[in-house]
Design a protein around this motif. Structure first.
Motif, PDB file in Angstrom:
ATOM      1  N   ALA A  64       1.191  -1.087  -0.178  1.00 59.34           N
ATOM      2  CA  ALA A  64       0.441  -0.048  -0.400  1.00 59.34           C
ATOM      3  C   ALA A  64       0.757   1.242  -0.259  1.00 59.34           C
ATOM      4  N   SER A  65       1.076   1.431  -1.513  1.00 63.28           N
ATOM      5  CA  SER A  65       1.965   2.576  -1.170  1.00 63.28           C
ATOM      6  C   SER A  65       1.688   3.885  -0.848  1.00 63.28           C
ATOM      7  N   LYS A  66       0.580   4.139  -0.178  1.00 59.96           N
ATOM      8  CA  LYS A  66       0.571   5.175   0.089  1.00 59.96           C
ATOM      9  C   LYS A  66       0.788   5.858   1.695  1.00 59.96           C
ATOM     10  N   ALA A  67       1.369   4.229   2.654  1.00 61.86           N
ATOM     11  CA  ALA A  67       2.078   4.549   4.078  1.00 61.86           C
ATOM     12  C   ALA A  67       4.007   5.122   3.178  1.00 61.86           C
ATOM     13  N   MET A  73      11.191   3.701  -3.008  1.00 61.85           N
ATOM     14  CA  MET A  73      10.970   2.461  -2.543  1.00 61.85           C
ATOM     15  C   MET A  73       9.393   1.626  -3.392  1.00 61.85           C
ATOM     16  N   CYS A  74       9.441   2.192  -4.754  1.00 63.16           N
ATOM     17  CA  CYS A  74       8.311   1.521  -5.706  1.00 63.16           C
ATOM     18  C   CYS A  74       9.574   0.471  -6.334  1.00 63.16           C
ATOM     19  N   LYS A  75      10.669   0.932  -6.635  1.00 60.20           N
ATOM     20  CA  LYS A  75      11.844   0.170  -7.227  1.00 60.20           C
ATOM     21  C   LYS A  75      12.011  -1.347  -6.048  1.00 60.20           C
ATOM     22  N   LEU A  92       0.970   7.210  -9.009  1.00 59.98           N
ATOM     23  CA  LEU A  92       0.998   6.643  -9.897  1.00 59.98           C
ATOM     24  C   LEU A  92       1.830   6.653 -11.075  1.00 59.98           C
ATOM     25  N   TYR A  93       1.422   7.989 -11.216  1.00 54.99           N
ATOM     26  CA  TYR A  93       3.075   8.403 -11.827  1.00 54.99           C
ATOM     27  C   TYR A  93       4.390   8.516 -11.697  1.00 54.99           C
ATOM     28  N   THR A  94       4.466   8.175  -9.748  1.00 52.23           N
ATOM     29  CA  THR A  94       5.994   8.187  -9.360  1.00 52.23           C
ATOM     30  C   THR A  94       5.959   6.213  -9.748  1.00 52.23           C
ATOM     31  N   ALA A  95       4.835   5.571  -9.521  1.00 48.59           N
ATOM     32  CA  ALA A  95       5.190   3.811  -9.627  1.00 48.59           C
ATOM     33  C   ALA A  95       6.351   4.205 -11.299  1.00 48.59           C
ATOM     34  N   LEU A  96       5.105   4.436 -12.388  1.00 44.45           N
ATOM     35  CA  LEU A  96       5.729   4.147 -13.569  1.00 44.45           C
ATOM     36  C   LEU A  96       6.694   4.718 -14.403  1.00 44.45           C
ATOM     37  N   GLU A  97       7.471   5.861 -13.714  1.00 42.39           N
ATOM     38  CA  GLU A  97       8.339   7.058 -13.270  1.00 42.39           C
ATOM     39  C   GLU A  97       9.913   5.940 -13.140  1.00 42.39           C
ATOM     40  N   VAL A 417      17.742   8.760  -1.799  1.00 47.05           N
ATOM     41  CA  VAL A 417      17.150   7.923  -2.424  1.00 47.05           C
ATOM     42  C   VAL A 417      15.400  10.166  -2.458  1.00 47.05           C
ATOM     43  N   VAL A 418      15.456  10.902  -1.643  1.00 51.84           N
ATOM     44  CA  VAL A 418      14.945  12.044  -1.805  1.00 51.84           C
ATOM     45  C   VAL A 418      15.507  13.118  -1.760  1.00 51.84           C
TER      46      VAL A 418
END
Length: 438
Positions: A64-67, A73-75, A92-97, A417-418
């Motif tokens: 649940a990526s909202k956490a 993190m997606c990678k 969604l955009y973050t995950a696709l990027e 990472v950020v």
């Protein structure tokens, strides 16, 4: 303070996370700083997967990526073989990027915009978790326009109120989320989806709350949902291919918190699904869950630098840090509680009771009330564990404070990472009206 994952006290008497000295991390990357124990995150992912493999059921574990949602993190989640839940176009955009496979993405949310739905459809996500009839109608229309069959799960409310904070209980009947099971609305939604030309109904979804320590709420939920699905089979001829029971698995924040292991949660859920499906003559569906907090929560530690103090004789001593509700909104929002320690003096004995204040111009900006610490000094590094979920995710620019940096640590290596926001970032999107003379 309870040490999580790879955290330990090093030979200097200082906090170490992922083989990295916390004081040195603060010096290199600045404070406030979110530090994530990568090995701990991966361990939690694997614990959920292993528990399902042992259950013998077909499954998906979706983070649940909202956490906590960043490209890194997606990678990491992709590498661990999990699926991913998103609740906005931004997630969604973050995950696709990050290159996350679209077919392993599930899109949640009670008010998805048309633009978000189009974006998700055009990138080929795995499924939508539909929340209302308005959304079902739009998805059907957009699917027909594209000549696509849209995979959907129906979010239903089973009427189970988990033992949790009232603001984060979402499975009860009176909720902004989902189709009500008790009034017949959920059955009507199944009929609608079955009749819709462009919708492919996979099954149902539910979520009963967050920070849940016991398994009985999940057991009761599965019992109610499968009883409902037996009714749907009898009346509509529908059997689900997927049963998604959501997330909400608790973690340790303070003394008295008693979370179960991933294996205990999964075993209780899987055992109940097998029993209830057999009892109601339903084929075993693929079982999905959505851990978020339980994957990243106790893997994150926030480091602050202590600044000013204020002592009210006979009443309280306030100790201020260089962050607060701009990097951790949960104490103000949920009255959430945390432990803490001085990362640079982990072995010093506690000498005083203090309250940790944030730097915002807001009386409610208090991170921790009444915690025992060694005699604090300006410049000490305060470590607050279990801030991996909903800390950075809810970070904000109140008082025009820049959001913190985030690092992943593992095997003695720290990687940014950020990046920390700069003051220039705060005005980057500002525009002055032309009528104002400069």
């Amino acid at each position: 303070m309870l040490l999580h994952g790879t955290s330990r006290i090093d030979e200097k008497g200082q906090l170490e996370i992922g083989g990295c000295n916390a004081v040195e991390l603060a010096a290199e990357f600045g404070t406030p700083l979110f530090v994530y124990d990568e090995a701990q995150i991966r361990s939690k992912c694997r614990a959920f997967v292993t528990a399902f493999q042992e259950s013998g059921l077909a499954f998906q574990v979706a983070y649940a990526s909202k956490a906590f949602c960043t490209m890194a993190m997606c990678k990491l989640i992709e590498e661990e073989g999990l699926s991913l839940d998103v609740v906005s176009g931004g997630e969604l955009y973050t995950a696709l990027e990050a290159g996350f496979p679209a077919e392993r993405i599930h899109f949640h949310g009670n008010n998805k915009s048309i633009e978000e739905m189009e974006m998700a459809l055009d990138t080929g996500i795995g499924c939508f978790v539909a929340d209302n009839f308005y959304e079902l109608g739009l998805l059907n229309q957009l699917g027909k326009e594209r000549g696509k069959q849209v995979n959907v799960l129906l979010r239903i409310t089973p009427g189970v109120e988990a033992h949790t904070h009232e603001y984060i209980s979402t499975g009860q009947q009176d909720s902004k989320f989902g189709f009500d099971m008790m009034s017949g609305q959920a059955l009507e939604a199944i009929q609608f989806a079955l009749n819709a030309e462009a919708l492919h109904l996979l099954g149902t979804h539910c979520h009963i709350g967050s920070q849940i320590f016991e398994t009985n709420g999940f057991v009761l939920t599965v019992e109610r949902v499968i009883s409902f699905l037996a009714e749907a089979k009898a009346k509509l001829g529908f059997e689900p291919a997927v049963l998604n029971v959501g997330g909400g698995f608790g973690i340790y924040y303070v003394e008295g918190d008693t979370p179960r292991t991933p294996g205990e949660y999964v075993k209780a859920i899987a055992t109940t699904v097998r029993r209830e499906c057999e009892e109601h003559d339903l084929a075993l569906p693929e079982l999905w869950i959505e851990p978020g907090r339980s994957i990243v929560g106790d893997a994150g530690t926030t480091l602050y630098r202590i600044g000013s103090t204020k002592e009210i004789p006979g009443m309280r001593k306030y100790v201020a840090v260089d962050g607060g509700m701009t990097d951790n909104l949960r104490p103000a929002l949920y009255q959430a509680k945390y432990e803490a320690a001085l990362a640079n003096r982990m072995l010093d004995e506690a000498e005083e009771t203090v309250s940790i204040a944030g730097k915002c111009c807001e009386s409610g900006d208090m991170l921790i009330w009444d915690i025992q610490l060694p005699k604090v000094r300006a410049g000490d590094i305060l470590a607050v564990p279990s801030t991996g979920a909903y800390g950075y995710a809810m970070a904000n620019n109140y008082n025009r404070i820049a959001r913190p940096a985030v690092v992943f640590v593992r095997d003695g290596h720290a990687e940014l990472v950020v990046e920390r926001e700069q003051l220039s970032d705060l005005v980057r999107l500002d525009r002055l009206p032309k009528r104002i003379n400069l």
